[in-house]
Design an enzyme around this catalytic site. Structure first.
Site, mmCIF file in Angstrom:
data_model
loop_
_atom_site.group_PDB
_atom_site.id
_atom_site.type_symbol
_atom_site.label_atom_id
_atom_site.label_comp_id
_atom_site.label_asym_id
_atom_site.label_seq_id
_atom_site.Cartn_x
_atom_site.Cartn_y
_atom_site.Cartn_z
ATOM 1 N N ARG A 171 0.875 -1.182 0.000
ATOM 2 C CA ARG A 171 0.000 0.000 0.000
ATOM 3 C C ARG A 171 0.902 1.220 0.000
ATOM 4 N NH1 ARG A 171 -3.514 -0.181 4.943
ATOM 5 N NH2 ARG A 171 -1.582 0.450 5.947
ATOM 6 N N ARG A 175 -0.293 10.464 1.256
ATOM 7 C CA ARG A 175 -1.473 11.117 1.832
ATOM 8 C C ARG A 175 -1.596 12.516 1.252
ATOM 9 N NH1 ARG A 175 0.099 9.529 8.055
ATOM 10 N NH2 ARG A 175 -0.089 7.264 7.795
ATOM 11 N N ARG A 247 17.555 -10.716 5.983
ATOM 12 C CA ARG A 247 18.383 -9.538 6.125
ATOM 13 C C ARG A 247 18.638 -9.322 7.607
ATOM 14 N NH1 ARG A 247 20.967 -7.867 1.884
ATOM 15 N NH2 ARG A 247 20.853 -5.667 2.455
ATOM 16 N N ARG A 277 19.116 4.531 7.951
ATOM 17 C CA ARG A 277 18.489 5.523 8.815
ATOM 18 C C ARG A 277 19.326 5.707 10.075
ATOM 19 N NH1 ARG A 277 13.075 2.464 11.310
ATOM 20 N NH2 ARG A 277 14.174 0.795 12.403
ATOM 21 N N GLU A 298 21.928 2.609 11.122
ATOM 22 C CA GLU A 298 21.544 1.235 10.783
ATOM 23 C C GLU A 298 22.036 0.872 9.386
ATOM 24 O OE1 GLU A 298 17.466 0.199 11.292
ATOM 25 O OE2 GLU A 298 17.318 1.105 13.294
ATOM 26 N N TYR A 346 7.269 -11.527 8.333
ATOM 27 C CA TYR A 346 7.493 -10.297 9.081
ATOM 28 C C TYR A 346 6.205 -9.965 9.822
ATOM 29 C CZ TYR A 346 8.689 -5.651 10.523
ATOM 30 O OH TYR A 346 8.938 -4.550 11.305
ATOM 31 N N ASP A 348 4.331 -7.578 12.910
ATOM 32 C CA ASP A 348 4.352 -6.507 13.900
ATOM 33 C C ASP A 348 4.060 -7.106 15.273
ATOM 34 O OD1 ASP A 348 4.968 -4.373 12.216
ATOM 35 O OD2 ASP A 348 2.866 -4.057 11.658
#
Length: 381
Positions: A171, A175, A247, A277, A298, A346, A348
């Site tokens: 997705r 915005r 990874r 980042r 990172e 993966y 959350d």
């Protein structure tokens, strides 16, 4: 029942707690010297800052039961992830929103105007995008793709976006208002004292024993009526068919006196910047005040034996190998594979907790009905 749970992270802790409350005896082992898995947090000795040792974990969910569950073990305080990105000589707000669009293109567009403008930038010739690159070009066009997606993705995944499936960019986060809250979920926050006390609270039950610095050995299964495995799926079988692709992340820690970057997360989209980042950990606890600061650059790379696996690659080669391990797992009695590593997905944190609660329920339901517990309650495919 005598239950063995391999891994003292979220999956093992939540399953163990629910089974312990139902009267089962739960032994939880972990090869690390701490509980919490990759959610582990601790105070930095030099600065006092709460550190997310294995990278930042921000809790967000629409699952009210899961939100109530975690809040029953610790106090969550409001936190919204507002990511910034340095790219092509500028600093922008992520996900791409109306401010990002106006800043990047030096315009003053209203929402409807911005929608029309981005539509004009998009590559309408791409129908049914198959790759990550095609997906991005189809919806935002080349300029935004190259600034915010191309270089970052190459660093994160170690390959060209043209080699990655479009599903990775499920997705596209664009915005057409000024909302820069990274997540959409209605419940968002951080545990006031870090994740470690929360997980310790979940594990605090008389029918749970926790053994740290204790690697799994195959003979342990003989002592248990059932095993819940949250380690790597291929690792349970000794990598018999080869290793699944992951990874991993390397963290370059540095300190700073004051405020280094003014936000918790700063992405770096340019390919010539080697890290993806920088995270500044004191901003993950905005209710605290610290003069000193701890930051981490990172770096993403392919995981090798002995590395901590973070992101499953799940490209064509890995999915073929995954199918072999799924078949092997389903033919193994008395073991259920759970969590991010055990199901090679993966996940959350909120999904991990939801699946752990559901797994414990499924196990007790199987016991009540005299049925055999399955190897997976959510298909790894």
């Amino acid at each position: 029942m005598q239950v063995l749970l391999v891994g003292a992270g979220l999956s093992g802790a939540v399953i163990g707690r629910k089974l312990a409350e139902a009267g089962h005896s739960c032994r939880i082992i972990d090869s690390r010297d701490h509980v919490g898995g990759n959610c582990y947090t601790e105070r930095d000795a030099e600065t006092g800052v709460m550190m997310h040792v294995y990278g930042p974990h921000i809790f967000h969910t629409d699952d009210e039961e899961v939100w109530s569950y975690v809040n029953s073990f610790t106090e969550f305080l409001p936190f919204q992830n507002r990511v910034k990105a340095t790219a092509q000589g500028g600093v922008y707000s992520l996900p791409i929103n109306l401010l990002t669009i106006n800043q990047f293109f030096n315009k003053t567009l209203r929402p409807d105007e911005a929608k029309a403008f981005i539509a004009s930038q998009a590559d309408a010739a791409i129908v049914g995008p198959q790759t990550f690159e095609e997906q991005a070009l189809r919806f935002v066009g080349r300029d935004l793709y190259e600034a915010f997606f191309k270089g970052y993705t190459e660093k994160q995944w170690g390959c060209s976006p043209s080699e990655l499936p479009a599903s990775i960019l499920k997705r596209l986060p664009v915005r057409f208002n000024y909302d820069d809250n990274y997540f959409f979920h209605r419940f968002q926050g951080m545990p006031r004292d870090g994740y470690t006390p929360m997980i310790e609270g979940i594990l605090d039950h008389p029918s749970i024993t926790v053994e740290l610095s204790t690697p799994f050995t195959p003979d342990m299964t003989a002592e248990a009526d059932h095993v819940f495995w949250s380690g790597p799926l291929d690792g349970f079988f000794g990598y018999a068919h080869g290793r699944l692709g992951y990874r991993t992340l390397d963290f370059e820690r540095f300190t700073y006196q004051g405020d280094y970057q003014g936000c918790a997360v700063m992405n770096y989209g340019d390919r010539d910047v080697p890290y993806t980042r920088i995270t500044e950990h004191k901003h993950f606890s905005p209710w605290e005040t610290h003069e000193g600061s701890v930051c981490c650059r990172e770096y993403s790379r392919a995981a090798e034996p002995g590395d901590i696996p973070y992101y499953p690659i799940r490209l064509v080669e890995e999915k073929a190998l995954l199918g072999e391990y799924i078949a092997k797992a389903e033919a193994t009695e008395g073991v259920t594979f759970v969590g991010r590593l055990g199901t090679y997905r993966y996940l959350d944190m909120d999904v991990t907790i939801r699946e752990a609660l559901d797994t414990a329920d499924a196990f007790m339901n199987c016991l009540a009905k005299g049925k055999t517990m399955s190897a997976f309650i959510s298909s790894p495919m």
